[in-house]
Scaffold this motif. Structure first.
Motif, PDB file in Angstrom:
ATOM      1  N   ALA A  85      36.432  35.403  36.885  1.00  0.00           N
ATOM      2  CA  ALA A  85      36.285  33.988  37.238  1.00  0.00           C
ATOM      3  C   ALA A  85      37.380  33.123  36.640  1.00  0.00           C
ATOM      4  O   ALA A  85      37.422  31.913  36.877  1.00  0.00           O
ATOM      5  N   GLY A  86      38.261  33.727  35.853  1.00  0.00           N
ATOM      6  CA  GLY A  86      39.338  32.982  35.219  1.00  0.00           C
ATOM      7  C   GLY A  86      38.914  32.203  33.996  1.00  0.00           C
ATOM      8  O   GLY A  86      39.672  31.367  33.494  1.00  0.00           O
ATOM      9  N   ASP A  87      37.716  32.474  33.490  1.00  0.00           N
ATOM     10  CA  ASP A  87      37.196  31.747  32.332  1.00  0.00           C
ATOM     11  C   ASP A  87      37.476  32.556  31.067  1.00  0.00           C
ATOM     12  O   ASP A  87      36.591  33.232  30.523  1.00  0.00           O
ATOM     13  N   VAL A  88      38.704  32.460  30.578  1.00  0.00           N
ATOM     14  CA  VAL A  88      39.108  33.238  29.410  1.00  0.00           C
ATOM     15  C   VAL A  88      38.336  32.789  28.173  1.00  0.00           C
ATOM     16  O   VAL A  88      38.007  33.598  27.300  1.00  0.00           O
ATOM     17  N   GLU A  93      30.388  44.169  31.357  1.00  0.00           N
ATOM     18  CA  GLU A  93      30.406  43.506  32.666  1.00  0.00           C
ATOM     19  C   GLU A  93      30.358  41.988  32.533  1.00  0.00           C
ATOM     20  O   GLU A  93      30.961  41.274  33.349  1.00  0.00           O
ATOM     21  N   THR A  94      29.664  41.492  31.517  1.00  0.00           N
ATOM     22  CA  THR A  94      29.638  40.046  31.295  1.00  0.00           C
ATOM     23  C   THR A  94      31.031  39.515  30.989  1.00  0.00           C
ATOM     24  O   THR A  94      31.473  38.493  31.541  1.00  0.00           O
ATOM     25  N   VAL A  95      31.743  40.224  30.110  1.00  0.00           N
ATOM     26  CA  VAL A  95      33.123  39.823  29.809  1.00  0.00           C
ATOM     27  C   VAL A  95      33.991  39.976  31.053  1.00  0.00           C
ATOM     28  O   VAL A  95      34.818  39.101  31.368  1.00  0.00           O
ATOM     29  N   GLY A  96      33.799  41.070  31.781  1.00  0.00           N
ATOM     30  CA  GLY A  96      34.584  41.296  32.985  1.00  0.00           C
ATOM     31  C   GLY A  96      34.389  40.207  34.025  1.00  0.00           C
ATOM     32  O   GLY A  96      35.353  39.762  34.662  1.00  0.00           O
ATOM     33  N   ARG A  97      33.150  39.750  34.214  1.00  0.00           N
ATOM     34  CA  ARG A  97      32.890  38.681  35.190  1.00  0.00           C
ATOM     35  C   ARG A  97      33.561  37.384  34.764  1.00  0.00           C
ATOM     36  O   ARG A  97      34.087  36.637  35.608  1.00  0.00           O
ATOM     37  N   ALA A  98      33.534  37.109  33.464  1.00  0.00           N
ATOM     38  CA  ALA A  98      34.208  35.899  32.988  1.00  0.00           C
ATOM     39  C   ALA A  98      35.708  35.971  33.252  1.00  0.00           C
ATOM     40  O   ALA A  98      36.332  34.983  33.664  1.00  0.00           O
ATOM     41  N   ASP A 157      44.929  37.382  25.065  1.00  0.00           N
ATOM     42  CA  ASP A 157      44.936  36.752  26.376  1.00  0.00           C
ATOM     43  C   ASP A 157      43.989  37.531  27.287  1.00  0.00           C
ATOM     44  O   ASP A 157      43.290  38.453  26.845  1.00  0.00           O
ATOM     45  N   ALA A 158      43.950  37.194  28.572  1.00  0.00           N
ATOM     46  CA  ALA A 158      43.004  37.834  29.487  1.00  0.00           C
ATOM     47  C   ALA A 158      43.215  39.338  29.559  1.00  0.00           C
ATOM     48  O   ALA A 158      42.251  40.123  29.508  1.00  0.00           O
ATOM     49  N   VAL A 201      46.355  47.415  31.416  1.00  0.00           N
ATOM     50  CA  VAL A 201      44.967  47.218  31.835  1.00  0.00           C
ATOM     51  C   VAL A 201      44.838  45.901  32.584  1.00  0.00           C
ATOM     52  O   VAL A 201      45.349  44.865  32.153  1.00  0.00           O
ATOM     53  N   ALA A 202      44.142  45.948  33.712  1.00  0.00           N
ATOM     54  CA  ALA A 202      43.865  44.751  34.496  1.00  0.00           C
ATOM     55  C   ALA A 202      42.376  44.443  34.441  1.00  0.00           C
ATOM     56  O   ALA A 202      41.564  45.259  34.003  1.00  0.00           O
ATOM     57  N   ARG A 203      42.013  43.266  34.906  1.00  0.00           N
ATOM     58  CA  ARG A 203      40.611  42.843  34.816  1.00  0.00           C
ATOM     59  C   ARG A 203      39.686  43.773  35.587  1.00  0.00           C
ATOM     60  O   ARG A 203      38.566  44.043  35.158  1.00  0.00           O
TER      61      ARG A 203
END
Length: 311
Positions: free
Chosen positions: A111-114, A103-108, A133-134, A278-280
């Motif tokens: 937020a667009g913070d790759v 979830e931490t990676v997912g939130r980043a 990439d993202a 896969v999407a965010r």
């Protein structure tokens, strides 16, 4: 109190403890085992399968023996037996930490913070984050959630149902050793062979149960079955294949393909070829599916233990 109830109550309490507490920042029992296994390796290491097999036997046998002694010491008290099973379950499962890291990676990513997502990814898996990439990071997270649902939760519950506290500790010892020495580097190609093969054997039942429960708990049961049957056998891992394929089909996404570990590029087969990329948002969907599988696995394993040993 019968062994079946001890396991059922203890495993449930251990999972609740993991849900509430997660893994401690310091002093985790698995980390202590890792340090001990590292010390044994420093004494035994030779570029030879036999010495690696001895390392595996010493470390896994020690963990199983510790569990057996503790279980025997607590057997005259139902409360102590349940508490011991709860503590062992909490120590060996890692579902909450897995979900938190994902979830931490997912939130980043959301937020667009790759950059932040890349920095956090090594806490979850061994991929080379700079090569992703993202969308590649999101795929790596979903694959890690799927595989570790089996390795970090369901497999331990299966062996706990089979062998009680020794089974719980033994499974985590096998899985930890595989992570330490079971990879195909120059140092461990022969020395880690026994640990890798034992991990394949120990992980087999948990991986199949995880795949079945992903079919039952996922939003697309037919897709999960179809992907499992069509693609699981193509995966290089006999246990990650069914789990990742069933998660891919259940979520309607494609997993697998090209990836990079430690500078080494691998071209793995695509799982669920008819799915979308896969999407965010799929990170959170994978975490929810993992949680459903976890609690279903507890029900299955506790029920099996009760039927096996009686109430």
């Amino acid at each position: 109190m019968g062994a079946g109830r001890v396991f059922a109550y203890g495993a449930a309490a251990g999972l609740i403890g993991d849900l509430l507490l997660g893994d401690p920042r310091r002093g985790h029992p698995v980390a202590a085992f890792g340090r001990a296994a590292g010390a044994v390796e420093r004494v035994l290491w030779r570029d030879h399968r036999g010495w690696g097999a001895l390392h595996t036997a010493v470390c896994v046998g020690g963990a199983v023996a510790l569990g057996a002694v503790a279980e025997r010491a607590a057997r005259n008290s139902a409360a102590a037996s349940v508490a011991l099973t709860a503590a062992a379950t909490w120590a060996v499962v890692g579902g909450t930490s897995l979900a938190r890291e994902a979830e931490t990676v997912g939130r980043a990513l959301e937020a667009g913070d790759v950059g932040a997502a890349r920095a956090r990814l090594p806490h979850l898996c061994g991929r080379d984050p700079q090569a992703l990439d993202a969308d590649g990071i999101a795929r790596a997270v979903v694959e890690s959630v799927a595989e570790n649902t089996s390795d970090a939760v369901v497999g331990a519950l299966v062996w706990g149902a089979v062998g009680g506290v020794p089974g719980l500790l033994g499974f985590r010892a096998v899985n930890t050793l595989d992570a330490m020495v079971g990879h195909k580097s120059a140092r461990y190609r022969r020395y880690g062979w026994a640990s890798a093969r034992l991990d394949d054997l120990a992980g087999w039942p948990g991986a199949r149960l995880t795949a079945v429960l992903a079919v039952l708990a996922g939003p697309d049961p037919r897709g999960a079955v179809r992907a499992w049957r069509a693609d699981a056998a193509q995966h290089p891992s006999p246990n990650a294949g069914p789990v990742e394929a069933s998660f891919a089909g259940a979520l309607g996404v494609r997993l697998g393909g090209t990836l990079s570990y430690g500078g080494r590029v691998e071209h793995r087969p695509v799982l669920n070829t008819g799915g979308r990329a896969v999407a965010r948002r799929d990170v959170e969907r994978a975490v929810r599916l993992s949680r459903r599988v976890t609690w279903l696995a507890l029900g299955v394993c506790a029920g099996a233990r009760l039927l096996k040993r009686g109430k």
